[in-house]
Design a protein around this motif. Sequence first.
Motif, short mmCIF file in Angstrom:
data_model
loop_
_atom_site.label_atom_id
_atom_site.label_comp_id
_atom_site.label_asym_id
_atom_site.label_seq_id
_atom_site.Cartn_x
_atom_site.Cartn_y
_atom_site.Cartn_z
N GLY A 38 -7.51 5.58 -14.01
CA GLY A 38 -6.64 6.67 -13.58
C GLY A 38 -7.23 7.43 -12.40
N GLU A 39 -8.55 7.71 -12.48
CA GLU A 39 -9.23 8.42 -11.40
C GLU A 39 -9.23 7.61 -10.11
OE1 GLU A 39 -10.76 11.54 -11.16
OE2 GLU A 39 -9.61 11.89 -12.99
N LEU A 40 -9.49 6.31 -10.26
CA LEU A 40 -9.49 5.44 -9.08
C LEU A 40 -8.11 5.37 -8.44
CD1 LEU A 40 -11.75 2.48 -10.28
CD2 LEU A 40 -12.34 4.23 -8.61
N LEU A 41 -7.09 5.29 -9.27
CA LEU A 41 -5.71 5.22 -8.75
C LEU A 41 -5.36 6.50 -8.01
CD1 LEU A 41 -3.43 3.15 -8.76
CD2 LEU A 41 -2.48 4.30 -10.78
N THR A 42 -5.82 7.62 -8.53
CA THR A 42 -5.58 8.91 -7.87
C THR A 42 -6.19 8.94 -6.48
OG1 THR A 42 -5.56 10.07 -10.00
CG2 THR A 42 -5.96 11.40 -8.04
N GLN A 43 -7.32 8.26 -6.32
CA GLN A 43 -8.00 8.23 -5.01
C GLN A 43 -7.57 7.04 -4.15
OE1 GLN A 43 -12.22 9.14 -4.92
NE2 GLN A 43 -12.16 10.09 -6.94
N GLY A 44 -6.57 6.29 -4.63
CA GLY A 44 -6.03 5.21 -3.82
C GLY A 44 -6.64 3.85 -4.04
N PHE A 45 -7.36 3.68 -5.14
CA PHE A 45 -7.98 2.39 -5.44
C PHE A 45 -7.25 1.74 -6.63
CE2 PHE A 45 -11.22 5.02 -3.50
CZ PHE A 45 -11.75 4.18 -2.53
N GLU A 46 -6.70 0.56 -6.41
CA GLU A 46 -5.95 -0.11 -7.46
C GLU A 46 -6.85 -0.84 -8.44
OE1 GLU A 46 -3.03 -2.62 -5.73
OE2 GLU A 46 -1.92 -0.97 -4.78
N SER A 47 -8.06 -1.17 -8.02
CA SER A 47 -8.97 -1.94 -8.87
C SER A 47 -10.41 -1.58 -8.53
CB SER A 47 -8.73 -3.44 -8.66
OG SER A 47 -9.76 -4.21 -9.25
N THR A 48 -11.29 -1.80 -9.50
CA THR A 48 -12.72 -1.59 -9.26
C THR A 48 -13.25 -2.59 -8.23
OG1 THR A 48 -13.29 -3.02 -11.13
CG2 THR A 48 -13.15 -0.65 -11.55
N ASP A 49 -12.53 -3.69 -8.03
CA ASP A 49 -12.94 -4.68 -7.03
C ASP A 49 -12.89 -4.12 -5.61
OD1 ASP A 49 -13.37 -6.59 -8.98
OD2 ASP A 49 -11.34 -7.40 -8.85
N ASP A 50 -12.15 -3.04 -5.43
CA ASP A 50 -12.05 -2.41 -4.11
C ASP A 50 -13.16 -1.39 -3.86
OD1 ASP A 50 -9.62 -3.79 -3.71
OD2 ASP A 50 -8.50 -2.19 -4.74
#
Length: 229
Positions: free
Chosen positions: A188-200
Amino acid sequence: MEIAKDIGIVAVRIVTILPLLLFFTLFMGKRSIGELPVFDFLAILTLGSVVGADIADPEIEHLPTIAAIFMIALLQKILAKWKVSNRRMENLVTFEPNVIIENGVLLSDAIKKNQFTIDNVLALLREKDIFHLSQVELAVIEGSGKLSVFKKTSGPVIKEAGFPLIVEGKVFDEVLEFFETDRSWLDGELLTQGFESTDDVFFASITKNKFLQVSPKHAQAANYPPFLI
């Protein structure tokens, strides 16, 4: 008797070689002792090898060793003066400084280009009492391999320590558990910052207050020109 003779030869060589080596090291200049640019490092390494072989092996001719020391020191001195007057030559025999952190973001391509790792960079930052990337406006790997840091003077700065949570896409689940959270919160935190996956994600850290600082993969320096010297 032969052993005593060899020991005597070695003693004489030490007495004659070390003062000579000291003289030529001082002749080559203080930079050869401190920052050690590439050619200076090779010159000193070669001097050490030549002198070590001469001292340890009594069968090696002594005068050629002295000549070799003189020629190595002279070549280094000539090259040092040439580098001062010729910028192109300077670029050929030294490493240029590289920006590796900009506005709290690790620049993955620059870090890998310099054959550093995230561990190396974080350790160098901690040596400068920096425990969170948000405190860094700009960080540069110098040609000597040292890290120079310009700290932020304005804007948001996190005063807490940042603990590594994601390194090149890999999540440290034990860190999530320590902070009593889980992958759902992280996603959820990553998505908020514009990251769809940890791979990014190249690197991410978390604080005790669960502030997530993220450096994307392949981030490029945008606000500063390259350091050419």
